[in-house]
Every structure is written in C-alpha cells, then in structure tokens.
Design an enzyme around this catalytic site. Structure first.
Site, PDB file in Angstrom:
ATOM      1  N   GLY A 156       5.079   6.189  -0.369  1.00 14.71           N
ATOM      2  CA  GLY A 156       3.629   6.379  -0.508  1.00 14.71           C
ATOM      3  C   GLY A 156       3.020   7.049   0.712  1.00 14.71           C
ATOM      4  N   LYS A 175     -27.477 -10.160  -6.401  1.00 21.95           N
ATOM      5  CA  LYS A 175     -27.265 -10.484  -7.817  1.00 21.95           C
ATOM      6  C   LYS A 175     -25.840 -10.260  -8.311  1.00 21.95           C
ATOM      7  CE  LYS A 175     -28.967  -5.993  -9.437  1.00 21.95           C
ATOM      8  NZ  LYS A 175     -29.909  -5.254 -10.236  1.00 21.95           N
ATOM      9  N   TYR A 176     -24.958  -9.760  -7.461  1.00 20.62           N
ATOM     10  CA  TYR A 176     -23.597  -9.510  -7.943  1.00 20.62           C
ATOM     11  C   TYR A 176     -22.549 -10.214  -7.083  1.00 20.62           C
ATOM     12  CZ  TYR A 176     -25.529  -5.517 -10.541  1.00 20.62           C
ATOM     13  OH  TYR A 176     -26.237  -4.714 -11.377  1.00 20.62           O
ATOM     14  N   TYR A 218      -5.801   4.111  -3.214  1.00 19.75           N
ATOM     15  CA  TYR A 218      -5.524   5.526  -2.940  1.00 19.75           C
ATOM     16  C   TYR A 218      -6.596   6.128  -2.017  1.00 19.75           C
ATOM     17  CZ  TYR A 218      -2.165   4.610  -6.550  1.00 19.75           C
ATOM     18  OH  TYR A 218      -1.118   4.054  -7.238  1.00 19.75           O
ATOM     19  N   ARG A 260       9.704   9.206  -4.156  1.00 16.47           N
ATOM     20  CA  ARG A 260      10.314   7.880  -4.100  1.00 16.47           C
ATOM     21  C   ARG A 260      11.792   7.853  -4.523  1.00 16.47           C
ATOM     22  NH1 ARG A 260       6.849   3.949  -2.682  1.00 16.47           N
ATOM     23  NH2 ARG A 260       4.630   4.201  -3.116  1.00 16.47           N
ATOM     24  N   MET A 306      -4.972  -2.500  -1.701  1.00 15.30           N
ATOM     25  CA  MET A 306      -3.544  -2.218  -1.814  1.00 15.30           C
ATOM     26  C   MET A 306      -2.687  -3.097  -0.908  1.00 15.30           C
ATOM     27  SD  MET A 306      -2.360   1.668  -2.321  1.00 15.30           S
ATOM     28  CE  MET A 306      -2.275   2.352  -3.970  1.00 15.30           C
ATOM     29  N   GLY A 307      -1.442  -3.014  -1.152  1.00 21.83           N
ATOM     30  CA  GLY A 307      -0.426  -3.793  -0.447  1.00 21.83           C
ATOM     31  C   GLY A 307       0.506  -4.310  -1.519  1.00 21.83           C
ATOM     32  N   LYS A 352       6.710   3.932   8.627  1.00 23.50           N
ATOM     33  CA  LYS A 352       5.500   4.291   7.878  1.00 23.50           C
ATOM     34  C   LYS A 352       5.202   3.272   6.796  1.00 23.50           C
ATOM     35  CE  LYS A 352       5.721   5.325   4.068  1.00 23.50           C
ATOM     36  NZ  LYS A 352       5.926   5.553   2.638  1.00 23.50           N
ATOM     37  N   THR A 353       4.022   2.913   6.565  1.00 16.26           N
ATOM     38  CA  THR A 353       3.491   2.322   5.333  1.00 16.26           C
ATOM     39  C   THR A 353       2.122   1.720   5.621  1.00 16.26           C
ATOM     40  OG1 THR A 353       3.657   0.720   3.555  1.00 16.26           O
ATOM     41  CG2 THR A 353       4.800   0.092   5.553  1.00 16.26           C
ATOM     42  N   ILE A 354       1.181   2.022   4.755  1.00 14.68           N
ATOM     43  CA  ILE A 354      -0.148   1.426   4.930  1.00 14.68           C
ATOM     44  C   ILE A 354      -0.061  -0.085   4.761  1.00 14.68           C
ATOM     45  CG2 ILE A 354      -1.473   3.448   4.176  1.00 14.68           C
ATOM     46  CD1 ILE A 354      -1.963   1.768   1.501  1.00 14.68           C
ATOM     47  N   ASP A 355       0.974  -0.557   4.032  1.00 14.15           N
ATOM     48  CA  ASP A 355       1.067  -1.988   3.713  1.00 14.15           C
ATOM     49  C   ASP A 355       1.246  -2.865   4.958  1.00 14.15           C
ATOM     50  OD1 ASP A 355       0.924  -1.046   1.172  1.00 14.15           O
ATOM     51  OD2 ASP A 355       2.827  -1.864   0.479  1.00 14.15           O
ATOM     52  N   ARG A 395      -5.193   6.113   1.625  1.00 14.39           N
ATOM     53  CA  ARG A 395      -3.843   6.541   2.029  1.00 14.39           C
ATOM     54  C   ARG A 395      -3.797   7.930   2.658  1.00 14.39           C
ATOM     55  NH1 ARG A 395       0.658   5.052  -2.298  1.00 14.39           N
ATOM     56  NH2 ARG A 395      -0.062   6.988  -3.224  1.00 14.39           N
ATOM     57  N   ASP A 397      10.303   0.246   4.681  1.00 17.00           N
ATOM     58  CA  ASP A 397      11.507  -0.552   4.924  1.00 17.00           C
ATOM     59  C   ASP A 397      12.696  -0.071   4.101  1.00 17.00           C
ATOM     60  OD1 ASP A 397      10.051  -1.479   2.736  1.00 17.00           O
ATOM     61  OD2 ASP A 397      10.683  -3.548   2.963  1.00 17.00           O
ATOM     62  N   ASP A 398      12.476   0.263   2.831  1.00 15.60           N
ATOM     63  CA  ASP A 398      13.607   0.709   2.005  1.00 15.60           C
ATOM     64  C   ASP A 398      14.156   2.050   2.502  1.00 15.60           C
ATOM     65  OD1 ASP A 398      13.781  -1.421   0.286  1.00 15.60           O
ATOM     66  OD2 ASP A 398      12.283  -0.616  -1.094  1.00 15.60           O
TER      67      ASP A 398
HETATM   68  P1  FBP Z   1       4.969   2.630   0.655  1.00  9.99           P
HETATM   69  O1  FBP Z   1       5.488   1.239   0.856  1.00  9.99           O
HETATM   70  O2  FBP Z   1       5.959   3.558   0.088  1.00  9.99           O
HETATM   71  O3  FBP Z   1       4.360   3.128   1.914  1.00  9.99           O
HETATM   72  O4  FBP Z   1       3.774   2.605  -0.408  1.00  9.99           O
HETATM   73  C1  FBP Z   1       2.818   1.617  -0.396  1.00  9.99           C
HETATM   74  C2  FBP Z   1       1.835   1.712  -1.534  1.00  9.99           C
HETATM   75  O5  FBP Z   1       0.684   2.419  -1.147  1.00  9.99           O
HETATM   76  C3  FBP Z   1       1.483   0.312  -2.026  1.00  9.99           C
HETATM   77  O6  FBP Z   1       0.430  -0.223  -1.287  1.00  9.99           O
HETATM   78  C4  FBP Z   1       1.208   0.563  -3.482  1.00  9.99           C
HETATM   79  O7  FBP Z   1       1.497  -0.574  -4.265  1.00  9.99           O
HETATM   80  C5  FBP Z   1       2.153   1.651  -3.843  1.00  9.99           C
HETATM   81  O8  FBP Z   1       2.395   2.372  -2.661  1.00  9.99           O
HETATM   82  C6  FBP Z   1       1.630   2.564  -4.911  1.00  9.99           C
HETATM   83  O9  FBP Z   1       2.640   3.430  -5.288  1.00  9.99           O
HETATM   84  P2  FBP Z   1       2.396   4.843  -5.965  1.00  9.99           P
HETATM   85  O10 FBP Z   1       1.970   5.788  -4.883  1.00  9.99           O
HETATM   86  O11 FBP Z   1       3.757   5.202  -6.473  1.00  9.99           O
HETATM   87  O12 FBP Z   1       1.366   4.677  -7.004  1.00  9.99           O
END
Ligand code: FBP
Length: 552
Positions: A81, A242-243, A425, A145, A250-251, A202-205, A428, A175-176
């Site tokens: 991602g 009122k809401y 999104y 991916r 994400m994550g 790398k990963t926003i997660d 990202r 990680d993968d």
């Molecule tokens: P990575 O772990 O590959 O960095 O991606 C994280 C992520 O943004 C998750 O937060 C989200 O669940 C997933 O990718 C969404 O995947 P896709 O871009 O395939 O819709």
C-alpha cells in the site's frame, strides 16, 4: 502539466539528514555492533538463513570509509500500500548514489515486485526524479502486492539482476515484503549471485516496528491527515450538537493509527482492537459499551460525539475472528463450488451450511451488507479485505438497536443521529510531513551506504526519531533479527513479527488514563492541517505515539 503552489514549493524543500549522513560519503565508515539473534525461534531461523543469520548490527561513524570505490547499479521497488514519503526514499537513494559517483545507476522496477519479475523498469535521471521530490504517492514507479517468495521467482529475479548487472536491490515495503527481502537476500547469498538486498520500513499502519525500528514511514503523515479531519469533525459536532460521528480509520490489523488519532484529537470513544481481543470482548459487549457512553452523554444534554473505530477491529472480536478464519479457509478450499453459485441467496445457503454451528450463528446475526462484504474477494495473502467491511455502519446499526431497547426500559432518554466516515486512502498519498520527508530521505540515503559497504539482508534504520534530525542516528539491522516462526495459512513460516498495540506501552496507558474523562466531557483537540513551513514546534514534531514511547 500544471502543478499546485505547494508542490512547486515542496520541490525546493531540502530534507534534513542525520549529522553522520551529511558528511562526505568517503569519510563515513561502518562500526560493527553486537551479533544478533532472532526475536524467538532462533534455532529454526538460523537453519533457514544459514548465510544471513546472526550478522552484526551496524552504525556509521566518521572515519575513512573502507568501502571499495566502484560503480554501482541498484534496483528499487515499492511494495504494498502507498505511504507518504516513498518518493523520498527513492530520491535519497538516488542522491547518495550520484554523490558517490555520477556513473552510478538507479533502476526503478515498475508496479511493485511484479516489475522485477517482468523486467519492467525505468532508469532514473535528474530531471525525472526532480518531479517527485517531497511529494506523496508511489506514482514515480507504482506499487503492487505481488508476493516475491518462491524459488522460481527468485531465479527470474536473478536473471533480471544479471541482465542489468545489478549490485543490489532495495525493497521498500511492510513486514511481509521485508520478510521476503530477507529470504531473497539469503537466496542470493546461498547461490553466489552477488546481489545485495536491503529493506526499508514502510506502512502507514505503523505495525512494522520493534526495538530498532522506531516507526515505519508514512504513519506520521497518514495519522496527521486523519487527525486533521477528525478534529474538524469534532468541531462540527460540538457546534451543531446533533450528530454522533463514527469514524473508521485504516490499519489492516493493528490499531496504532486509531490510537494515535485518539491521542491527537481526544474523541469520546476510541476502540482498540488489541484490547478487545485481550479482554475477549464480544460484539454485543462492544455495542453495549458504546451505547452506555451515548446514554451517559445524553444524560448531560450532549446528544453528540465522536467515535474512532480501527479498521482491523472486526478481526479482533473473538467470535468474528473465528468466523473470518473459517470463511477464509472455506473460500480457499471450495473456490470452484462457491464461484459457480448464482446470487447471494445461494451463497448464503452454501456458507451457512459449511460453517461451524457457532460461526453460522454469528454470520446469520450480521446485517446482509456486512455478510456480503465478508464474502468479497480475498487479498493476495488469502485474507479478507477489512478496509471494505463497513464496521462503522455495523456499529451504528447495532448501537441504534441497543439504544432503542434502553429507551423502552427507561435507561436512555436522548436522540441518536449518527453519521459514518472512513478515512483511509485520504491519508496514504498526502504530501509527506517534514518528519516523513526527512525520515524517508534519510532511509534511502542510508540504504546506499549499506550497499556501498557490501551489506545484505539488512534493513535501513534511522533512530532517535522523537527528537530532531540533527540527533538522529543511522545504521542497519539484520532482518533476521526481527523474525520468528508463525503459522500462516496452515504452514509454519519465518516472518517479521508484526507489532500490535502494546497494552502495557505508554501510548495505550496514557489513553486508558484519559478515556473516562473524554467519554463524558467534551475534551476535543484540533490538530489542524499539516504545516510544512513555519515554527519547528508546529512543523517538525512527530507523533504523540513516538513522543510517549520515547518519554519526550
Ligand atoms: P501496507 O501494509 O501494504 O502498507 O498497506 C496498508 C493498508 O493501507 C491498510 O491500512 C489497508 O487495510 C490496506 O493497505 C488496503 O489495501 P489496498 O490498497 O489493497 O486497498
């Protein structure tokens, strides 16, 4: 092509490097630290990585470099991602290569790991790379991916590497992808290909971290982007009164993003998947908890609020986790039979007929939209795509039902009007914050130093991040140090251990100490938009998570 004023200004931004990387490359030498072992299962990992296990941690110091003066050709891929700052890893790598010698070459393989397999590449030039400096996105070469993990694939990579005389491949991924980088490094080391492999975290997660990787890149910018939006919604909620806003962030698995946004914005509710799992909280208990907060606030006359829901929550709820596990296996095993079914009714019958009694009951209790989302296509790892499951809507429906019951029994008098949001999104590909711009550039620059010094199977690391770049340190850590053995899709495999939110860690403890107050009172905070220019204490600070973890 026209560009925005900010884009034009960001082209001129000079990322800050750690002091040691500011020196002439010829006066930076490797300092070898301790030998390493894996986080656990060390005997098994040693067996699987006979050539790259146990290597020493390294850092850099000012001393005459012993790296051979030669020409380098390096390949780079972006994997998985998007995460803000990916372009800067590449520009940092490119600048370091060119600083060492104008003859050095950087090739970018397009579309992720598949670019390496298909030999689909571009050669970077100054004019091309300059259009991507300090910008968000992965569009410089694209990402993908595809998993790079089989010997057949490695053989193709070896042929491609030979064709281009690649000295090294840099894999920018989570990680993968970095696990696969370690396996590829071992393959080359074992087969005498002479190609070095270096990873970048790398990963926003934010779940690729450990005692040496303090944070993965992109987490800072993504969280700041979501926090800006959440803060704006909080202010709207507090103005209109009122809401209730249910905001999923994400994550895929870990709840680091949700926790960071909660620390930034102080919402009324933030669920943490890891806590849900540790307490074995059922969906019903979660719904009752949210309804109780809504009722408590209503009793104070506050029929509004903000709740943050981590994307991965659904897989932490024990009964849903079991259900998803069974669905993943079933859809993998019975793919052909399932795909031949016509319409949702037939699918529903097939699924409930094959699940265990308990999981069939959980599946049947869910709204139809959620049932359909749980059956959607799996990702390349065979996992359900959690970003497409509308947990925030599921919770609104169930909380609304619960409040209805509470109203009947007189426990709740109020109005519940809820809106749902999903922030994923949006974060990202934002322009990287100064932190991510600097961090990523440093990671890429540092990756070249690792290559120049002949290292392979290492992750590029920059540490001391809670303070400014001037005091950052740079070095490399053997990827095998981060590995353990885990069961993945029915097989035991060496993988980098994913970092979930630690319930004993400072960020969660701080949140836990505050949440009762945030539930009842309105304590919203408004981080505002990312600032790229202005006072350091506004523009250069990193996450609350890092500050709390490093006690700053
Ligand atoms: P990575 O772990 O590959 O960095 O991606 C994280 C992520 O943004 C998750 O937060 C989200 O669940 C997933 O990718 C969404 O995947 P896709 O871009 O395939 O819709």
């Amino acid at each position: 092509m026209s560009i925005s004023p900010l884009q034009s200004a960001r082209y001129r931004y000079t990322p800050k490097l750690p002091k040691i990387l500011q020196s002439d490359i010829r006066s930076v030498a490797v300092r070898y630290g301790n030998e390493t072992s894996s986080v656990s299962d060390s005997e098994k990992i040693r067996e699987l990585f006979p050539n790259t296990y146990g290597m020493r941690e390294i850092s850099f110091e000012n001393a005459p470099s012993t790296a051979p003066q030669r020409r380098f050709t390096v390949g780079v891929i972006l994997s998985g991602g998007q995460a803000p700052g990916g372009h800067n890893v590449i520009t940092g790598l490119y600048d370091a290569l060119k600083k060492a010698s104008e003859d050095n070459v950087l090739l970018g393989f397009k579309g992720g790991p598949s670019g390496l397999l298909e030999d689909d590449f571009i050669e970077f030039t100054d004019s091309f790379i300059d259009q991507y400096r300090n910008t968000g996105g992965f569009d410089i070469i694209g990402s993908g991916r595809t998993k790079l993990e089989t010997v057949e694939q490695f053989k193709i990579v070896a042929q491609v590497a030979k064709k281009h005389s690649l000295d090294a491949i840099v894999i920018i991924g989570g990680d993968d992808s970095n696990t696969n980088a370690a396996v590829l490094a071992e393959y080359f080391a074992a087969n005498g290909g002479g190609v070095q492999v270096i990873g970048c975290p790398k990963t926003i997660d934010g779940d690729l971290k450990n005692d040496v990787i303090e944070t993965s890149f992109g987490f800072d910018t993504a969280c700041k982007t979501y926090s800006e939006l959440i803060g704006n919604i909080e202010r709207d909620a507090n103005s209109a009164k009122k809401y209730w806003h249910f905001i999923k962030v994400m994550g895929r698995s870990a709840s680091h993003i949700a926790l960071e946004c909660a620390l930034e914005c102080q919402p009324n509710i933030c669920l943490i998947g890891e806590e849900v799992e540790a307490r074995s909280q059922s969906l019903d208990e979660i719904v009752k908890y949210i309804a109780s907060v809504v009722a408590k606030r209503a009793a104070n006359g506050d029929n509004f609020g903000v709740a943050i829901i981590p994307e991965g929550l659904i897989e932490f709820i024990p009964e849903v986790k079991t259900l998803i596990g069974e669905l993943n296996d079933l859809l993998a095993k019975e793919e052909a039979a399932y795909n031949s079914l016509d319409g949702f009714e037939a699918q529903y019958g097939f699924i409930t007929g094959h699940l265990s009694r308990e999981s069939a009951a959980v599946f049947s209790s869910l709204p139809q939209d959620i049932q359909k989302q749980l059956l959607m296509d799996r990702d390349p790892h065979g996992n359900v795509q959690v970003s497409r499951i509308e947990t925030e809507k599921l919770l609104i429906t169930m909380v609304s039902r619960e409040l209805g019951k509470m109203k009947e029994s007189g426990e709740y008098k109020g109005k519940f009007s809820a809106l749902n949001h999903f922030f994923g999104y949006e974060g990202r590909c934002a322009f990287p914050s100064n932190f991510d711009a600097d961090y990523c550039y440093s990671l890429g620059y540092n990756a070249f130093l690792l290559i120049a010094n002949g290292l392979t199977g290492y992750m590029s690391v920059v540490t001391g991040l809670a303070k400014g770049p001037a005091s950052w340190q740079a070095g490399g850590i053997p990827i095998t140090k981060m590995m353990n053995i885990e069961r993945r899709h029915g097989e035991y495999k060496p993988v980098i251990r994913k970092a979930l939110v630690e319930l004993e860690g400072r960020p969660f403890k701080y949140f836990e100490s505050q949440r009762k107050l945030w539930e009842e009172k309105t304590c919203f905070t408004f981080p505002g938009a990312i600032q790229y220019y202005g006072p350091e204490e506004v523009c250069d600070i990193t996450t609350r998570t890092l500050a709390l973890e490093q006690n700053c």
